[in-house]
Design an enzyme around this catalytic site. Structure first.
Site, PDB file in Angstrom:
ATOM      1  N   TYR A   1      68.928-141.020 -30.361  1.00 31.42           N
ATOM      2  CA  TYR A   1      67.841-141.221 -29.402  1.00 31.42           C
ATOM      3  C   TYR A   1      66.611-140.408 -29.804  1.00 31.42           C
ATOM      4  CZ  TYR A   1      65.203-140.820 -25.022  1.00 31.42           C
ATOM      5  OH  TYR A   1      64.203-140.825 -24.080  1.00 31.42           O
TER       6      TYR A   1
ATOM      7  N   SER B   1      59.374-138.711 -25.867  1.00 35.93           N
ATOM      8  CA  SER B   1      60.239-137.774 -25.147  1.00 35.93           C
ATOM      9  C   SER B   1      60.032-136.370 -25.684  1.00 35.93           C
ATOM     10  CB  SER B   1      61.706-138.165 -25.299  1.00 35.93           C
ATOM     11  OG  SER B   1      62.546-137.171 -24.734  1.00 35.93           O
TER      12      SER B   1
END
Length: 256
Positions: free
Chosen positions: A162, A149
């Site tokens: 995350y 990400s």
């Protein structure tokens, strides 16, 4: 007498392929002629819909269920083997795409230990042990692609844990590339930014939210699952044979 070349079948396992980016990757690989194992965790109907769509376009795929929160992936991988065999593919695997993931929108002040453990089990432990499970299945010259990400280069307190999982994926990708390099297996990661998927549900049917998100993207829009799938398709192709150990930013230039 001329030789007859026996056609080969390229096979792939895509985790979390019943929706979003995973679905787009499965569909794109199938269009490229790959036989795809469409992994899903819970939504059997969605996975079957992906397979039906692939087959309607002339591709080949099958759905396979597996709990990525588990500590044992033997049954999942045996089911993948059986699926390939049932469609006439030789034993083995050419492509593994570790796409499945989750997020918890909580910061360091509110994250519960159980939530933290589930997040790391899905986003970090599962890719690690799936790779371990396919080491004797994946053919030399194969491909591993992990989903990272763009948040790893940003600082967003509400998704701290995350972000940590995706930082782990970047490190995993680099070191695994070194480990598997002698077998000619490339390992790369793709790092999306804002993409219209369930993980960014607040953007779907929200023009104002999309405009706000797009204002921080150099290319002026939020991503679509196909944008990421096309990059994965390139990374698993022979054209990308000399790329390994890299995390490819696939965010349209977010927060440049």
């Amino acid at each position: 007498m001329s030789e007859t070349n026996t056609p080969t079948t390229t096979t792939a396992l895509v985790t979390g392929a019943s929706r979003g980016i995973g679905r787009a990757i499965a569909e794109r690989l199938a269009r490229d002629g790959v036989l795809v194992a469409v992994h899903f965790g819970h939504n059997d109907a969605a996975a079957k819909d992906v397979v039906a769509g692939i087959e309607a376009e002339g591709g080949r795929a099958f759905a396979v269920r597996g709990d990525l929160g588990s500590t044992d992936f033997a049954t999942l991988l045996d089911d993948v083997d059986a699926g390939f065999a049932g469609l006439g593919a030789p034993a083995g695997l050419d492509i593994l795409v570790n796409n499945a993931g989750m997020t918890v929108m909580k910061g360091v002040d509110t994250m519960a230990p159980g939530e933290f453990d589930t997040l790391f089990a899905t986003n970090v432990r599962a890719p690690f042990f799936l790779v371990q499970g396919v080491l004797d299945r994946i053919r030399d010259g194969g491909r591993v692609v992990n989903l990272s990400s763009a948040v790893t280069r940003l600082a967003i307190p509400d998704i701290l844990a995350y972000t940590m999982t995706k930082g782990a994926i970047d490190s995993f990708t680099r070191v695994l590339a070194q480990a598997l390099g002698p077998r000619g297996i490339t390992v790369n990661a793709v790092a999306p930014g804002y993409v219209l998927t369930d993980m960014n549900a607040w953007l779907i049917d929200n023009p104002d939210g999309q405009r706000e998100a797009s204002s921080n993207v150099a290319l002026g829009r939020v991503g679509r699952p196909a944008d990421i799938a096309d990059i994965v398709s390139y990374l698993v192709s022979d054209d990308a044979r000399w790329i390994t150990g890299q995390t490819i930013d696939a965010s349209g230039g977010t927060a440049l």
